[in-house]
Structures are given as structure tokens and as C-alpha cells.
Design a protein around this motif. Sequence first.
Motif, PDB file in Angstrom:
ATOM      1  N   PRO A  81      -2.296   0.763   7.357  1.00 39.54           N
ATOM      2  CA  PRO A  81      -2.488   0.045   6.102  1.00 39.54           C
ATOM      3  C   PRO A  81      -3.159  -1.317   6.310  1.00 39.54           C
ATOM      4  O   PRO A  81      -3.625  -1.923   5.361  1.00 39.54           O
ATOM      5  CB  PRO A  81      -1.070  -0.104   5.547  1.00 39.54           C
ATOM      6  N   ILE A  82      -3.255  -1.772   7.537  1.00 39.43           N
ATOM      7  CA  ILE A  82      -3.958  -3.023   7.822  1.00 39.43           C
ATOM      8  C   ILE A  82      -5.449  -2.849   7.569  1.00 39.43           C
ATOM      9  O   ILE A  82      -6.126  -3.763   7.100  1.00 39.43           O
ATOM     10  CB  ILE A  82      -3.684  -3.479   9.261  1.00 39.43           C
ATOM     11  N   ASP A  83      -5.985  -1.680   7.874  1.00 40.26           N
ATOM     12  CA  ASP A  83      -7.398  -1.351   7.637  1.00 40.26           C
ATOM     13  C   ASP A  83      -7.432   0.048   7.028  1.00 40.26           C
ATOM     14  O   ASP A  83      -7.746   1.030   7.707  1.00 40.26           O
ATOM     15  CB  ASP A  83      -8.173  -1.418   8.952  1.00 40.26           C
ATOM     16  N   PRO A  84      -7.092   0.176   5.741  1.00 39.79           N
ATOM     17  CA  PRO A  84      -6.838   1.486   5.136  1.00 39.79           C
ATOM     18  C   PRO A  84      -8.036   2.414   5.016  1.00 39.79           C
ATOM     19  O   PRO A  84      -7.859   3.589   4.739  1.00 39.79           O
ATOM     20  CB  PRO A  84      -6.282   1.141   3.750  1.00 39.79           C
ATOM     21  N   GLY A  85      -9.237   1.946   5.263  1.00 39.62           N
ATOM     22  CA  GLY A  85     -10.401   2.818   5.165  1.00 39.62           C
ATOM     23  C   GLY A  85     -10.894   3.324   6.492  1.00 39.62           C
ATOM     24  O   GLY A  85     -11.964   3.917   6.564  1.00 39.62           O
ATOM     25  N   LYS A  86     -10.117   3.110   7.562  1.00 42.83           N
ATOM     26  CA  LYS A  86     -10.604   3.443   8.898  1.00 42.83           C
ATOM     27  C   LYS A  86      -9.668   4.415   9.624  1.00 42.83           C
ATOM     28  O   LYS A  86      -8.452   4.294   9.570  1.00 42.83           O
ATOM     29  CB  LYS A  86     -10.742   2.180   9.752  1.00 42.83           C
ATOM     30  N   ALA A 138     -15.059   7.763   4.984  1.00 45.45           N
ATOM     31  CA  ALA A 138     -14.210   6.818   5.713  1.00 45.45           C
ATOM     32  C   ALA A 138     -14.945   6.354   6.967  1.00 45.45           C
ATOM     33  O   ALA A 138     -15.862   7.015   7.449  1.00 45.45           O
ATOM     34  CB  ALA A 138     -12.875   7.455   6.102  1.00 45.45           C
ATOM     35  N   SER A 139     -14.525   5.232   7.468  1.00 43.10           N
ATOM     36  CA  SER A 139     -15.085   4.707   8.714  1.00 43.10           C
ATOM     37  C   SER A 139     -14.304   5.322   9.879  1.00 43.10           C
ATOM     38  O   SER A 139     -13.074   5.296   9.890  1.00 43.10           O
ATOM     39  CB  SER A 139     -14.946   3.182   8.725  1.00 43.10           C
ATOM     40  N   VAL A 140     -15.031   5.880  10.834  1.00 47.23           N
ATOM     41  CA  VAL A 140     -14.399   6.452  12.027  1.00 47.23           C
ATOM     42  C   VAL A 140     -14.831   5.598  13.209  1.00 47.23           C
ATOM     43  O   VAL A 140     -16.022   5.436  13.469  1.00 47.23           O
ATOM     44  CB  VAL A 140     -14.814   7.917  12.255  1.00 47.23           C
ATOM     45  N   ALA A 141     -13.852   5.030  13.889  1.00 45.33           N
ATOM     46  CA  ALA A 141     -14.118   4.200  15.064  1.00 45.33           C
ATOM     47  C   ALA A 141     -13.731   4.972  16.319  1.00 45.33           C
ATOM     48  O   ALA A 141     -12.611   5.470  16.425  1.00 45.33           O
ATOM     49  CB  ALA A 141     -13.326   2.899  14.993  1.00 45.33           C
ATOM     50  N   LEU A 155      -7.213   9.937   6.201  1.00 46.10           N
ATOM     51  CA  LEU A 155      -6.411  11.151   6.429  1.00 46.10           C
ATOM     52  C   LEU A 155      -7.204  12.409   6.075  1.00 46.10           C
ATOM     53  O   LEU A 155      -7.110  13.419   6.773  1.00 46.10           O
ATOM     54  CB  LEU A 155      -5.108  11.082   5.639  1.00 46.10           C
ATOM     55  N   ARG A 156      -8.013  12.328   5.040  1.00 47.63           N
ATOM     56  CA  ARG A 156      -8.880  13.460   4.670  1.00 47.63           C
ATOM     57  C   ARG A 156      -9.903  13.715   5.779  1.00 47.63           C
ATOM     58  O   ARG A 156     -10.172  14.857   6.162  1.00 47.63           O
ATOM     59  CB  ARG A 156      -9.566  13.182   3.335  1.00 47.63           C
ATOM     60  N   LEU A 185       0.848  -1.189   0.000  1.00 46.84           N
ATOM     61  CA  LEU A 185       0.000   0.000   0.000  1.00 46.84           C
ATOM     62  C   LEU A 185       0.886   1.242   0.000  1.00 46.84           C
ATOM     63  O   LEU A 185       2.016   1.218   0.487  1.00 46.84           O
ATOM     64  CB  LEU A 185      -0.904   0.011   1.224  1.00 46.84           C
ATOM     65  N   HIS A 186       0.334   2.299  -0.525  1.00 45.14           N
ATOM     66  CA  HIS A 186       1.039   3.574  -0.563  1.00 45.14           C
ATOM     67  C   HIS A 186       0.290   4.573   0.310  1.00 45.14           C
ATOM     68  O   HIS A 186      -0.878   4.361   0.647  1.00 45.14           O
ATOM     69  CB  HIS A 186       1.125   4.071  -2.004  1.00 45.14           C
ATOM     70  N   LEU A 187       0.937   5.647   0.663  1.00 44.50           N
ATOM     71  CA  LEU A 187       0.312   6.659   1.500  1.00 44.50           C
ATOM     72  C   LEU A 187      -1.003   7.132   0.886  1.00 44.50           C
ATOM     73  O   LEU A 187      -1.975   7.371   1.600  1.00 44.50           O
ATOM     74  CB  LEU A 187       1.265   7.832   1.733  1.00 44.50           C
ATOM     75  N   ASN A 188      -1.060   7.207  -0.424  1.00 43.55           N
ATOM     76  CA  ASN A 188      -2.283   7.620  -1.105  1.00 43.55           C
ATOM     77  C   ASN A 188      -3.443   6.673  -0.789  1.00 43.55           C
ATOM     78  O   ASN A 188      -4.601   7.079  -0.803  1.00 43.55           O
ATOM     79  CB  ASN A 188      -2.045   7.699  -2.617  1.00 43.55           C
ATOM     80  N   ASP A 189      -3.156   5.409  -0.508  1.00 41.81           N
ATOM     81  CA  ASP A 189      -4.200   4.438  -0.168  1.00 41.81           C
ATOM     82  C   ASP A 189      -4.859   4.756   1.175  1.00 41.81           C
ATOM     83  O   ASP A 189      -5.924   4.222   1.488  1.00 41.81           O
ATOM     84  CB  ASP A 189      -3.630   3.020  -0.146  1.00 41.81           C
TER      85      ASP A 189
END
Length: 111
Positions: free
Chosen positions: A38-43, A91-94, A16-17, A7-11
Amino acid sequence: MNEPTTLHLNDLSGPLRVLRLLAADFGHLPAPELQVSPIDPGKLRLSFHDDLGAFEQWRAALGIPDAAVSYGEQSAGRTRVLKATVDYAGASVALIGFSDIPAAMVAGGAW
């Protein structure tokens, strides 16, 4: 054997946004421990240690209903754990809150 995907930082741009938006919109709220992985890149994970009041402020600010918060215990019943998740701006926020349970309640079964 498959090569691992790098994965890259962009992923990680989604969480981050969201972090940037949260800092702009809720900069007055207590600062959490932050995790983007990067283990859970959408959270985006916001953790609160020994301050469930801060957890509650963030829960309310993000519009998470009380009923959506789960309660658990860990460390042989010595630590309360509150968890809630919400989709926010893509994004998912926990939210995760940890708090000690007073020793008298653990030993004496005040529940």
C-alpha cells in the motif's frame, strides 16, 4: 492534522491483476520474490536474489530493452543491483536483481 488515508485491498487490484496475468503467461519462468504494498499501490515488484539469469529471463519476457536496465552496487561494492521498470497491463512492474560480486573483484579491483 489530517487523518491518514486507509487503503483497501481493492486499491491494490492493479498490481494483483498483473500478477495473475504474469502467472498465466509466464508461469514457466523462475519464481521471484513478490511485493505488492500500500506504500506504492500501483507497483508490483519482482526481486531475484543471487540469480541474474532469472532477472534476464523476466526482462526478455516483458520486452524490456537492455538499455533500460540500470546497474548499481551496494554493500560497499559487494552486491550488484540491476533494476528495470515497465508498464504492464495497467500497473508498473519493477524487476530488481541482486548478485554478489566475487571478493577477488571487490578487493583486487578487477574492473
